[in-house]
Design an enzyme around this catalytic site. Structure first.
Site, PDB file in Angstrom:
ATOM      1  CD  GLU A   1       2.336   8.609   4.478  1.00  0.00           C
ATOM      2  OE1 GLU A   1       2.585   9.798   4.242  1.00  0.00           O
ATOM      3  OE2 GLU A   1       1.434   7.967   3.898  1.00  0.00           O
TER       4      GLU A   1
ATOM      5  CG  ASN B   1       9.931  10.216  -2.403  1.00  0.00           C
ATOM      6  OD1 ASN B   1       9.126   9.646  -3.124  1.00  0.00           O
ATOM      7  ND2 ASN B   1      10.376  11.444  -2.653  1.00  0.00           N
TER       8      ASN B   1
ATOM      9  CG  ASP C   1      -1.948   1.097   1.199  1.00  0.00           C
ATOM     10  OD1 ASP C   1      -2.623   1.240   0.163  1.00  0.00           O
ATOM     11  OD2 ASP C   1      -2.090   1.814   2.205  1.00  0.00           O
TER      12      ASP C   1
ATOM     13  CG  ASP D   1      -0.614  14.354  -0.464  1.00  0.00           C
ATOM     14  OD1 ASP D   1      -1.617  13.990   0.165  1.00  0.00           O
ATOM     15  OD2 ASP D   1       0.506  14.527   0.062  1.00  0.00           O
TER      16      ASP D   1
ATOM     17  CE  LYS E   1      -1.303  26.771  -8.549  1.00  0.00           C
ATOM     18  NZ  LYS E   1      -0.598  27.856  -7.827  1.00  0.00           N
TER      19      LYS E   1
END
Length: 225
Positions: free
Chosen positions: A60, A87, A35, A113, A117
């Site tokens: 995470e 990461n 996950d 997240d 843009k």
């Protein structure tokens, strides 16, 4: 609550050597569910207690959340679950390539997240190199599940996954973006969105028989979109 961090900052670009399977789980030979973006970990904490024939790993980028989830995991004595701070786009590729054949059988990316843009495109969780690392580690027939409460996010993920030609949409998705959640528990964000009567957009993908494309050519194609 979404707590954004900039994954391109120097701190999050440091590569972390992730532990081997036998350091993470009591039974490293069990099939693995990964996950990516596991947040506070409530989803995997519930799932691991229900699916003890699987190992579950949460990755995470926000260290306080990963540390708190791992503390809960330890307190509950769940030896088929681990949480790691990393990461995914920096540290996960090499780790995935080292897994024994057909160990990784499910990958989920839930409510990443949103970076709307175009100049922030490189901050999105699902990047071409990560997708190809996932595809290379999944045998044909294994699953990639993505979901979000934002239509722009699911469309962006679908565009990239379709471009890779590595996955086909599961026949269980009766309608695009609105299939059933294949897991018996819901994530924190999913519960929040449902309580707010917000739509949930989901796609369950199946790894197909096609070869994984060459990394640079795929990245170049993605940049042109």
């Amino acid at each position: 609550m979404r707590q954004h961090v900039n994954p391109l900052s120097r701190y999050f670009q440091l590569e972390r050597e992730l532990p081997k399977l036998d350091e993470l789980f009591d039974c490293p030979d069990l099939p693995l569910h990964l996950d990516i973006g596991s947040a506070r970990g409530y989803f995997l904490l519930k799932l691991a207690s229900l699916q003890q024939g699987w190992n579950h790993l949460g990755i995470e980028i926000r260290q306080p959340l990963a540390d708190a989830a791992e503390k809960d995991r330890y307190a509950l004595g769940l030896s088929n679950l681990s949480f790691l701070f990393a990461n995914a786009n920096v540290s996960l590729g090499e780790w995935l390539s080292s897994l024994p054949n057909d160990t990784l059988q499910k990958v989920s990316i839930q409510f990443p997240d949103p970076w709307f843009k175009r100049r922030h495109r490189k901050r999105k969780l699902l990047q071409p190199d990560l997708l190809l690392s996932i595809a290379s580690s999944l045998d044909p027939g294994r699953e990639l599940f993505v979901q979000t409460d934002l239509i722009d996010v699911i469309e962006s993920m679908k565009m990239m996954i379709d471009l890779s030609n590595c996955f086909s949409i599961s026949q269980n998705c009766s309608r695009l973006f609105s299939g059933e959640n294949p897991f018996p528990v819901r994530s924190e964000r999913e519960i929040y969105a449902l309580n707010k009567r917000q739509p949930i957009y989901r796609i369950l993908y199946i790894r197909n028989e096609r070869k994984t494309p060459e990394m640079q050519s795929f990245i170049n194609e993605w940049k042109q979109i």
